[in-house]
Design an enzyme around this catalytic site. Structure first.
Site: not given
Length: 330
Positions: A117, A141
């Site tokens: 990501t 995250y």
């Protein structure tokens, strides 16, 4: 030889399974179906319901199917949720990925393509952000994904596991053939939320912050069509099969759109207004993040084909309308 796709019943994973099946690959999907849907998987693929943290299961599947690669999508992806419950993200995204990598090394699976990501960059000092930028995630995250990248880097050095980590920017849109799309009812993806709102599936949507250092004060993001992202995985798999170097690659277009830009694009596609209201900032949201994607284009020959934002929004809206009709008929 076959390819194991973890999380293949989810949004991006289901597009990947169709892309692999379309390319004539033998595909096995491992998914616990907590957020994915069995019906979203290409019928040519074999579904195994189970957990990526189950090393014995992955080992048995490797014996049965002789995988030459794992493409790993399974994980948790909601940034604010990771801030509120970080330990679940470190378990699901980091600890279980460690188990999956260990199973791959033990079974002798030579290649690993990882769903990473842009959140590994945090608030980048320069935009567009390049792969050699400082890695400073601002959410659990992003940290959980970066730790997984480090495990792959170190496993490459220690065991020879070949890998590509694809750092996604904001994934959106749906399969142009209408076979799959973002199907999670309460997903937090901006374009999906805006489409649900304009179709009446949500009463209204929130715009989280309008005081960022961006042209209109709302967050700026690089939106990539999910089919182009699936192609990037195919290109990464080909790259590794031909002996290409391991490493991390950005997946984005290099074009930023604000939250208000997206709302206007959805209104244009639907022909009616989106009921949106301003709300406070969310924890863990960077102001602006846009990809520099020269590396993947030069080294893998990745060529985006769906980068028009209106086209992305139209495909997402069409899929959302399909889901609405499907649910009404059920």
């Amino acid at each position: 030889m076959a390819v194991l796709v973890t999380g293949g019943a989810g949004y991006i994973g289901s597009h990947m399974v169709y892309a692999l099946a379309d390319a004539g690959e033998d595909v096995v999907v491992l998914d616990n179906l907590t957020t994915g849907f069995w019906w979203a998987i290409a019928p040519q693929a074999k579904l195994v319901e189970g957990d990526i943290g189950d090393e014995a299961l992955v080992g048995q599947l490797a014996k049965d199917h002789k995988f030459d690669a794992i493409i790993h999508f399974a994980g948790s992806i909601v940034v604010p949720e990771s801030v509120a419950d970080p330990l679940s993200y470190y378990l699901n995204n980091t600890v279980k990925t460690r188990s999956l990598i260990a199973a791959a090394v033990k079974a002798g699976i030579p290649r690993f393509v990882f769903s990473s990501t842009a959140a590994v960059y945090g608030n980048p000092e320069r935009v567009p952000v390049e792969e050699n930028a400082v890695l400073a995630p601002i959410s659990p995250y992003g940290s959980s994904k970066l730790m997984s990248e480090w495990m792959l880097r170190d496993s490459h050095a220690a065991y020879g596991l070949q890998y590509v980590a694809l750092r996604y920017f904001n994934v959106a849109g749906a399969d142009p053939k209408g076979r799959t799309g973002q199907s999670t009812p309460r997903a937090t993806h901006l374009i999906k939320v805006a489409c649900q709102t304009v179709l009446g599936e949500r009463e209204q949507m929130d715009i989280f912050g309008n005081d960022y250092d961006t042209p209109d004060g709302t967050c700026l993001r690089d939106y990539i069509h999910v089919s182009d992202l699936a192609q990037a995985h195919l290109d990464a798999l080909k790259h590794l099969r031909h002996g290409g170097a391991s490493g991390a690659y950005n997946c984005g277009y290099g074009q930023g759109y604000s939250v208000l830009d997206i709302v206007r694009a959805v209104e244009k596609a639907a022909g009616k207004p989106v009921n949106a209201r301003m709300a406070p900032r969310r924890a863990g949201d960077p102001a602006a993040i846009v990809a520099a994607s020269a590396k993947i284009k030069q080294e893998m020959g990745w060529t985006p084909r769906h980068q028009d934002i209106d086209r992305i929004v139209e495909s997402a809206l069409a899929w959302e309308d399909y889901l609405r009709q499907r649910n009404e008929a059920a």
